[in-house]
Structure formats: structure tokens, C-alpha cells
Design a protein around this motif. Structure first.
Motif, mmCIF file in Angstrom:
data_model
loop_
_atom_site.group_PDB
_atom_site.id
_atom_site.type_symbol
_atom_site.label_atom_id
_atom_site.label_comp_id
_atom_site.label_asym_id
_atom_site.label_seq_id
_atom_site.Cartn_x
_atom_site.Cartn_y
_atom_site.Cartn_z
ATOM 1 N N GLY A 1 0.793 -1.219 0.000
ATOM 2 C CA GLY A 1 0.000 0.000 0.000
ATOM 3 C C GLY A 1 0.824 1.267 0.000
ATOM 4 N N LEU B 1 -0.784 4.387 -1.368
ATOM 5 C CA LEU B 1 -1.894 4.916 -0.580
ATOM 6 C C LEU B 1 -1.423 5.765 0.583
ATOM 7 C CD1 LEU B 1 -4.336 1.851 -0.458
ATOM 8 C CD2 LEU B 1 -4.324 3.783 -2.034
ATOM 9 N N GLU C 1 -8.646 0.506 2.438
ATOM 10 C CA GLU C 1 -7.843 -0.085 1.354
ATOM 11 C C GLU C 1 -6.424 -0.360 1.840
ATOM 12 O OE1 GLU C 1 -8.194 -0.746 -1.957
ATOM 13 O OE2 GLU C 1 -10.220 -0.037 -2.431
ATOM 14 N N LEU C 2 -5.847 0.602 2.540
ATOM 15 C CA LEU C 2 -4.478 0.451 3.031
ATOM 16 C C LEU C 2 -4.376 -0.704 4.015
ATOM 17 C CD1 LEU C 2 -1.556 1.413 3.309
ATOM 18 C CD2 LEU C 2 -2.344 3.063 5.021
ATOM 19 N N ARG D 1 -4.414 -4.015 2.126
ATOM 20 C CA ARG D 1 -3.162 -4.295 1.413
ATOM 21 C C ARG D 1 -2.045 -4.656 2.389
ATOM 22 N NH1 ARG D 1 -2.772 0.102 -3.552
ATOM 23 N NH2 ARG D 1 -4.988 0.041 -4.116
ATOM 24 N N CYS E 1 3.424 -2.982 -4.610
ATOM 25 C CA CYS E 1 3.204 -1.665 -5.226
ATOM 26 C C CYS E 1 4.101 -1.486 -6.452
ATOM 27 C CB CYS E 1 3.449 -0.572 -4.191
ATOM 28 S SG CYS E 1 2.581 0.968 -4.538
ATOM 29 N N ASP F 1 -0.775 -4.471 -6.814
ATOM 30 C CA ASP F 1 -0.711 -4.445 -5.345
ATOM 31 C C ASP F 1 0.413 -5.333 -4.824
ATOM 32 O OD1 ASP F 1 -2.879 -2.768 -5.382
ATOM 33 O OD2 ASP F 1 -4.347 -4.312 -4.853
#
Length: 271
Positions: A90, A93, A113-114, A117, A137, A147
Motif C-alpha cells: 500500500g 496509498l 484499502e491500506l 493491502r 506496489c 498491489d
């Protein structure tokens, strides 16, 4: 005797520890995965052991550096600013949260989301003792970022993270839905990203979706070309997967995948 300094390299907790002189020259390094100390200056052996002692665990071997493999030589030639290995799950992010949208709803979504991940990344990183390597990433020209790129004895997987947060996830051939949310094109994206990564790395790459903390996952029976990983329980299944008919050279492939120039070079040739 000049004081030696211990400096980490690579992902926290998994990279090497370098023992350097005050002028920055390395005299030894400790490989935590191999539990081995490689000494470049034999006259510094006792001093090296002394400064590394707080970091050592179990039975440690010590000696001159081993003859590097092809993959090792590639990593040694990799400039620090081109190395994707230190990327955290992440990573992109984190910057968005710090400098991105001010709206509470957008920041709330980014935080979830973070978290997803990071949980997926931690699960994949835990597979390293089983011979797997992960790059997080990864910039993919034209498609944003992968990801997690997972490389191991069973093959290479381009992984898209799906945060579920205790909701039901329904996955079809082209779209997926989390709870009552709008359908998302994640399966299509994962296929396109895997196909592009396969061209960049010149090796087969399978598409995968990492569904994190779902209450229930329903997958269409026709979905056969995208692997669905239900985390955190799916990683033992990955560890038990049989080796591919032609297993990849994991370390050499990892060395290429972690080099940002690999991806940028492909984008330049495509342009």
C-alpha cells in the motif's frame, strides 16, 4: 579501533544488516534469512561479531562472502532508487492519505484499502521461508500499480487486493461486488495486469484476487483463469501448491521484478 556501525538494508525485519566503517565502507553483512555473517575484512572479525551480537539468533555461520549467483550480481548492480523491494504494502496509498483528498468519506475508504493491502502483504511476506518472494506496489505502465507481485515455486501471481471488512463478496467473470456496493471490474483488471506483467517479465503470470476479511465469498463456476485467495486463511494453501511444470528461477525473476527499470524499459520500448 574505529567504531563500526550497523545499518539495515531492504524491507524492515527481512533485509541484511551491514556493518560499516565511519566512512561508509562495508566490512561485513549479516543475512538474517541465511543466518550467516559474510566478512570482507578478516582483521575486523571480532569487532564485527561484537557489534552484531544483539541482532544474532540461533546458530550463525561466519566466513568470507559466498560466490554470488547471477541473481545476486543483478541485485548488487541495482541502484537504491531503482529498487522496489523496500516498497511497503500500500505504499502509494500512504502518500494519498498524507497529501490526497480531504473528504472524510474518501479518507475512510483509503484507510480501509491500506489496511487490506497491509494484511495481504504481511501474509505474502510470511511465505518467504517457503521459497516465495513478493514485490509490493509495482508500477505497471498504463494500468496503475500491481498491489502484490508474488513469485514462488508454483509460479508468478499478479495480485489485486479486495477489502471486504466482514461483508459478502460475489465474484463473476468480469465484475465483483462487495456487499451492496457497485460492481467493480477487478477480475478484468487482474487479467489485463497479469498479461502485461507476463510480457514485461517474459514468464507466465497468473491473475489473482486477494479477498481480505470477507464474511462469505461466492465465485462464479466459470471463473477459472483468476485465482481467488481468501485471506488470511489462503496463504497456507499457496505454500502447499505443487511446483509448476517448469518452475521459475525465483531469485532471478525476483531480481528483475524488483528493478523499476524493468517496467520503465518495457514502457519505453512499447512507446
Amino acid at each position: 579501533m574505529r567504531a563500526l556501525k550497523v545499518l539495515p538494508s531492504g524491507r524492515p525485519g527481512r533485509g541484511r544488516l551491514f556493518v560499516n566503517l565511519p566512512d561508509g565502507r562495508a566490512v561485513a553483512w549479516y543475512d538474517r534469512q541465511e543466518n550467516r555473517i559474510s566478512v570482507l575484512a578478516d582483521d575486523q572479525r571480532e569487532a564485527v561479531l561484537r557489534v552484531l551480537r544483539p541482532y544474532l539468533t540461533g546458530t550463525v555461520s561466519i566466513g568470507p562472502p559466498p560466490v554470488p549467483t547471477t541473481a545476486g550480481l543483478l541485485r548488487l548492480a541495482l541502484p537504491p532508487d531503482a529498487d522496489l523491494a523496500p516498497n511497503r504494502p500500500g505504499e502509494s496509498l500512504l502518500g494519498e492519505l498524507e497529501h490526497g483528498p480531504a473528504g472524510a468519506r474518501a479518507r475512510h475508504r483509503l484507510r480501509h484499502e491500506l489496511t487490506a493491502r497491509q494484511r495481504a502483504g504481511d501474509a505474502f511476506d510470511a511465505l518467504e521461508p517457503e521459497g516465495w518472494r513478493t514485490v509490493h506496489c509495482v508500477p505497471l505502465p498504463g494500468l496503475g500499480r500491481i498491489d502484490h507481485l508474488l513469485i514462488g515455486p508454483a509460479g508468478t501471481f499478479c495480485v489485486r487486493t479486495v477489502p471486504a471488512r466482514g461483508r459478502r463478496v460475489t465474484i463473476g467473470d468480469l465484475l465483483l461486488a462487495v456487499g451492496r456496493g457497485e460492481p467493480r471490474p477487478d477480475p478484468r483488471w487482474a487479467r489485463r495486469a497479469a498479461a502485461l506483467a507476463a510480457r514485461v517479465l517474459a514468464t507466465p503470470v497468473a491473475a489473482a484476487l486477494a479477498v481480505v476479511d470477507a464474511a462469505r465469498v461466492d465465485t462464479a463456476p466459470t471463473l477459472r483463469d483468476v485465482r481467488v485467495l481468501r485471506l488470511p486463511t489462503a496463504t497456507p494453501e499457496l505454500a502447499r501448491l505443487p511446483a509448476a511444470p517448469q518452475p521459475p528461477d525465483v531469485e532471478a525473476l525476483y531480481a528483475a521484478a524488483r528493478d523499476s527499470r524493468t517496467w520503465l524499459r518495457w514502457a519505453g520500448e512499447r512507446a
